[in-house]
Write a protein that holds these residues in place. Structure first.
Motif, mmCIF file in Angstrom:
data_model
loop_
_atom_site.group_PDB
_atom_site.id
_atom_site.type_symbol
_atom_site.label_atom_id
_atom_site.label_comp_id
_atom_site.label_asym_id
_atom_site.label_seq_id
_atom_site.Cartn_x
_atom_site.Cartn_y
_atom_site.Cartn_z
ATOM 1 N N PHE B 210 0.808 -1.228 0.000
ATOM 2 C CA PHE B 210 0.000 0.000 0.000
ATOM 3 C C PHE B 210 0.837 1.273 0.000
ATOM 4 N N GLU B 211 0.183 2.381 -0.389
ATOM 5 C CA GLU B 211 0.877 3.665 -0.442
ATOM 6 C C GLU B 211 0.267 4.712 0.486
ATOM 7 N N HIS B 212 -1.043 4.620 0.744
ATOM 8 C CA HIS B 212 -1.721 5.690 1.461
ATOM 9 C C HIS B 212 -1.399 5.625 2.952
ATOM 10 N N PRO B 213 -0.813 6.687 3.523
ATOM 11 C CA PRO B 213 -0.316 6.609 4.903
ATOM 12 C C PRO B 213 -1.393 6.278 5.939
ATOM 13 N N ARG B 214 -2.543 6.912 5.842
ATOM 14 C CA ARG B 214 -3.585 6.647 6.850
ATOM 15 C C ARG B 214 -4.132 5.235 6.719
ATOM 16 N N TRP B 215 -4.236 4.787 5.480
ATOM 17 C CA TRP B 215 -4.719 3.417 5.261
ATOM 18 C C TRP B 215 -3.740 2.408 5.864
ATOM 19 N N LYS B 216 -2.457 2.686 5.723
ATOM 20 C CA LYS B 216 -1.463 1.780 6.299
ATOM 21 C C LYS B 216 -1.543 1.786 7.818
ATOM 22 N N GLY B 217 -1.696 2.977 8.382
ATOM 23 C CA GLY B 217 -1.812 3.064 9.832
ATOM 24 C C GLY B 217 -3.028 2.295 10.327
ATOM 25 N N PHE B 218 -4.107 2.422 9.584
ATOM 26 C CA PHE B 218 -5.354 1.729 9.924
ATOM 27 C C PHE B 218 -5.173 0.214 9.847
ATOM 28 N N SER B 219 -4.514 -0.240 8.772
ATOM 29 C CA SER B 219 -4.335 -1.685 8.583
ATOM 30 C C SER B 219 -3.427 -2.293 9.636
ATOM 31 N N ALA B 220 -2.591 -1.460 10.247
ATOM 32 C CA ALA B 220 -1.626 -1.984 11.211
ATOM 33 C C ALA B 220 -2.265 -2.234 12.574
#
Ligand SMILES: Cc1cc2nc3c(=O)[nH]c(=O)nc-3n(C[C@H](O)[C@H](O)[C@H](O)COP(=O)(O)OP(=O)(O)OC[C@H]3O[C@@H](n4cnc5c(N)ncnc54)[C@H](O)[C@@H]3O)c2cc1C
Lengths: 394, 557
Positions: B210-220
């Protein structure tokens, strides 16, 4: 309950939603990749026959379309797919598979070459992740353009006449898998001569805002040519007769296989003819596919079979012997063909059973008056393209 | 000293109750060797960290754990928990509010999720299916390992000094071969992937998709919950898997609300255990495990009462069990290493909990109303989480914490009066010990304020809805629930403390260092969460020992 109150409908409507909805008897809507798509209008039988004796119209707008453009587009496309695209000239289309590095099929579909370095890939599944990954090192731009084109598939023996009557100049000269662009009544129109029915037919693409114009024009002009709208249930019959495989019905796409052994190569899927092993350039999976071909590593092949009796045999086991001791394979799609008057199916069998006419046994379980009954009948290998009228290519 | 019971279960957490129920029923095959079982629970109620309590009038709180998915379907079915009143209602939404713009929301429906993610990044929306598939493959490998005793490779050594398996090593060999075969079936690439995944950080893993920072934070989110690790710490990818391997009706990764709160899980298991004949005593704190000649023979309660049994099984975490309930001299007589294993066992607490009674449903910034149905993760990108982690590393709670919130009363009519809501707020990261001073009421109030401020920022108007708030730091969780340092998994879920090394090397098969002594809590394989698997696996091993005559049944009969 809170959650139910607030869930909003989210499925998207293609430009043809309204006219389709008006013609539908009962609720025939199903989902196709996030869009509303018709499963049937009235009876799938009449829709099926319309395609074989007149013409049918099916909304193909939900197909996922990727534009591949840029300096290296031709090189990239040829690297991506198994077909040799150097043999596909601008304004021609080709049916092809694309594979992972192990030569296992991700999906198959149609690639359209609009210019030297201008392609559109039509896919049934979302592929952007894979396309981007594969494009590493190529100077190409990949864009999903699904929403920029609305499409209707016009299929059947009278389809050409309908287009002629509509005023499409030169349609009679368009070869099988050819592409043309034209203007009718001031509307831009792209036409390719392909489809999923194995019949004479065309796919018509317009700008979304011209969708209603296209629909209304087709039905106004097509009426005397026995035009009818069609849903996906009838299409499924047509594509089985024509021998076309479907991802997730007849094979598992390699990217969503849980186990590596459930992936298949194009040879195993019975579309080995799509694999251009002779093409000069490397393409994804070539090494593995060459080894499979040279060393005879295919585990099974998806062939056509004809089955005794009239009971459709989806998901049925095949045996070498009547006693059912030696299991050899399984069927995927199956149907009783109302046009051919044959009981047909696709079956995964070992390579030694693929020669047309090879006899096998098949175990069919079917419902009968609140019971499930079993029959063990003969079946034999056949050309999977059960229906192939000369008009398709003429 | 006649043994009155075949088995005493120390601790009435959900795992202890599962062990009790399985023993009382005589195991999965419901055999002849039904045992006479006593459960001893310190608190006035069973359940441990799977507990429902009315803390504020009219409102039922899930005081610790708050969502259910990991509970093994085998146990659900074998104990017939629906008949004992357990209902798990799946929810289908996960979301993250965003005070500065559009929030992130995912649905069970992949088409719907794709539509929603496309608004942030088309690339990520398309990568999502691939990512989800990869997680499914990983789950496929791990799932068969959950309801089995982890085989120990050292058992193959004929001179092994450990006490893994007193009556034959065949099971370990078979177990290892089974895992190897399963591993092989994954295919070459997946074999590499599994090793990578079990050891890498969630940050590195998500960066590959993934590239989108908030999406990555959410997925973590699922990979940091309950750990003392940051998103780029190795091993966090596995923790994500641990939260994904659950299921509701065969749907992998789905989570649900237990009707009536998480205490309903414990209540139903306790009911099944009692129906099978197990006895449960609450307000019965165990002080010591009585060991004689290298054998566990019973327990002493806090009030001095002694109870004898053929076997003793501890539901407490390994530290508590071996450092508090067992004399060091008893341990050293068997193996001096065990005491240091227990001392060194990693069990850092990192999570707090706020349980809040609300006057109405909050509206989260940048999210549709329906988001309140599922988990709402308040956080941001990796930087946000790293900063939250930094505070923790240096001995403070995260000033802007990562919060995992649920409002089960959106679907559960039994937990709050009509129109009112219970909201569970899981807080990451909170230390067990503050750097400068102990957890005083002032400190706790400051912590509570930071959490509520963070929620207010993400759900404007939230504070005005608060009727009551219960705040728990890891220190409270240790003292009130009995989880050492407040670690939610009874010991960190890192590779060094997993499989046959959980809890300690050589004691990975539920047997303790003494004869007739066993462990059945989350501190054993496969670890924490309201899963029941450790409890069921432990019971199976105990019953094997009874069956093989290592222990003889028939106490008090
Ligand atoms: C705040 C928090 C949130 C969580 N959220 C979730 C979640 O949403 N979903 C999920 O699946 N998991 C969650 N977990 C993890 C999960 O709740 C635990 O891993 C699990 O409940 C542990 O169960 P157990 O039976 O192994 O141990 P415990 O529940 O710890 O049971 C041990 C029992 O022993 C008793 N005891 C202690 N000392 C003595 C003594 N000396 N004598 C007698 N009895 C004693 C205790 O009172 C307790 O009842 C959460 C945990 C916490 C703390």
């Amino acid at each position: 309950m809170t959650h139910v109150q607030h869930l909003k409908p989210f499925l998207r409507k293609t430009p043809f939603f309204e006219p389709i909805d008006r013609l539908m008897h009962g609720n025939g809507w199903i989902r196709w990749m996030g869009y509303y798509s018709p499963a049937f209008f009235d009876s799938e039988q009449s829709e099926y026959f319309a395609t074989r004796h007149g013409a049918s119209v099916y909304d193909v707008s939900p197909l996922i379309k990727y534009a591949i453009r840029g300096k290296d587009a031709a090189r990239f496309a040829n690297y991506l797919v198994t077909r040799d695209l150097t043999k596909v000239k601008p304004m021609q289309a080709a049916y092809t598979a694309w594979c992972d590095d192990d030569g296992k099929m991700i999906e198959e579909g149609t690639i359209f070459r609009l210019g030297e370095n201008d392609f559109i890939l039509n896919a049934a599944l979302h592929q952007l992740h894979w396309l981007d990954e594969s494009a590493y090192g190529f100077d190409v731009e990949i864009e999903e353009i699904s929403d920029q084109l609305a499409g209707l598939s016009l299929q059947g023996p009278t389809s050409r006449e309908i287009l002629q009557q509509m005023g499409v100049q030169g349609i009679e000269k368009l070869p099988h898998f050819g592409i043309m662009e034209t203007t009718v009544d001031g509307h831009w129109l792209r036409i390719d001569r392909a489809g999923f029915t194995g019949d004479l037919g065309y796919e018509l693409w317009v700008k979304p805002q011209d969708g209603i114009w296209l629909w209304e024009t087709l039905f106004r002009i097509g009426d005397p040519y026995k035009i009818a709208p069609m849903g996906s249930q009838a299409l499924d019959w047509l594509r089985i007769e024509a021998g076309f495989i479907l991802v997730d019905a007849d094979y598992t796409g390699s990217h969503h296989a849980l186990r590596p052994t459930s992936r298949v190569s194009p040879f195993e899927a019975g579309i080995g003819w799509c694999v251009g092993l002779k093409k000069d350039a490397y393409f994804v999976g070539k090494r593995a596919l060459r080894a499979e071909k040279e060393k005879g590593l295919s585990r099974h092949i998806l062939i056509g079979i004809e089955v005794e009796g009239r009971k459709p045999a989806p998901g049925s086991f095949l045996y070498a012997d009547r006693a059912g001791k030696q299991e050899i394979g399984i069927t995927t799609s199956a149907m009783w063909s109302p046009g051919l008057k044959k009981n047909i199916a696709f079956a995964k069998v070992p390579p030694s059973f693929v020669k047309p006419g090879t006899q096998m046994w098949i175990e069919i379980w079917y419902p009968k008056e609140h019971k499930i009954e079993r029959s063990m009948v003969k079946c034999w290998a056949a050309n999977r393209m059960f229906y192939d009228p000369p008009r398709k290519k003429a | 000293m006649n043994a009155t019971y075949d088995a005493i279960v120390v601790g009435g957490g959900h795992n202890g109750l599962v062990t009790a129920a399985y023993l009382a029923k005589g195991g999965e095959k419901a055999g002849k060797n039904k045992l006479k079982v006593l459960v001893l629970e310190r608190y006035h109620k069973v359940g441990g960290a799977a507990m429902s309590e009315e803390i504020y009038p009219g409102f039922t709180y899930s005081t610790c754990s708050y969502v259910c998915s990991l509970l093994r379907p085998e146990i659900f079915r074998f104990l017939d928990l629906p008949r004992h009143g357990l209902q798990v209602i799946p929810y289908e939404i996960n979301s993250a509010p965003n005070p500065e713009g559009e929030g992130i929301i995912t649905y069970r429906d992949h088409d719907r999720t794709r539509e929603s993610l496309r608004r942030h990044s088309i690339k990520d929306a398309e990568a999502y299916d691939h990512y989800a598939m990869e997680i499914s493959r990983q789950c496929r490998f791990i799932k068969p390992l959950l309801m089995v005793t982890p085989p120990d490779p050292t058992a193959l050594n004929p001179f092994a000094q450990n006490r893994i398996n007193p009556w034959g090593k065949r099971a370990d060999l078979d177990g290892l071969l089974k895992i190897a075969a399963e591993f092989g079936r994954m295919g070459d690439k997946q074999m590499y992937e599994i090793i990578r995944f079990w050891t890498m950080s969630i940050g590195d893993f998500l960066d590959e998709y993934f590239e989108h920072p908030r999406w990555k934070g959410f997925s973590a989110a699922s990979s940091i919950i309950g750990t003392a690790l940051g998103p780029y710490s190795p091993g966090t990818a596995y923790v994500l898997l641990h939260h994904y391997m659950g299921e509701v009706d065969g749907q992998i990764g789905a989570w649900g609300f237990a009707r009536g709160g998480m205490g309903s899980v414990s209540k139903a298991i306790a009911s099944a255990a009692m129906e099978a004949g197990a006895e449960i005593r609450t307000n019965a704190e165990v002080d010591k495990i009585i060991v004689k000649n290298g054998k566990a023979i019973g327990v002493t309660l806090k009030n001095g009462e002694e109870i004898y049994a053929k076997t003793v099984v501890s539901n407490l975490d390994p530290k508590r069990t071996y450092l508090k309930l067992v004399e060091k001299s008893d341990l050293d007589a068997i193996d001096p290493d065990i005491h240091s294993y227990a001392k060194n066992f990693k069990i850092r607490g990192s999570s707090g909990k706020l349980n809040i009674a609300l006057d109405g449903l909050p509206q989260f910034a940048g999210l549709p109303k329906e988001a309140a149905w599922g988990t709402i993760d308040i956080g941001g990108d990796f930087d946000y989480i790293e900063h939250a982690y930094d505070d923790y590393k240096y001995g403070s709670w995260s000033k802007r914490p990562f919060l995992d919130c649920v409002i089960p009363t959106t679907v559960d009519p039994t937990m709050a009066p009509p129109g009112k809501h219970f909201m569970s707020v899981f807080v990451q990261y909170v230390p067990y010990k503050l750097a400068e001073q102990p957890w005083t009421p002032d400190m706790k109030a400051a912590f509570e304020k930071d959490v509520l401020d963070t929620i207010e920022e993400n759900a404007p108007g939230f504070r005005k809805l608060i009727l009551h708030c219960q705040t728990r730091t890891p220190w409270d969780i240790e003292n009130e629930v009995g989880l050492t340092e407040g670690n939610i998994f009874q010991g960190e879920l890192t590779l060094d403390q997993m499989l046959f090394n959980r809890p300690f090397p050589g004691l990975g098969q539920y047997r303790g260092p003494f004869d007739n002594f066993y462990m059945c809590g989350s501190g054993t394989h496969p670890g924490g969460g309201v899963m029941g698997a450790p409890g069921a696996n432990a019971a199976r091993e105990m019953l094997k020992d009874f069956k093989n005559g290592v222990v003889k049944a028939g106490a008090g009969r």
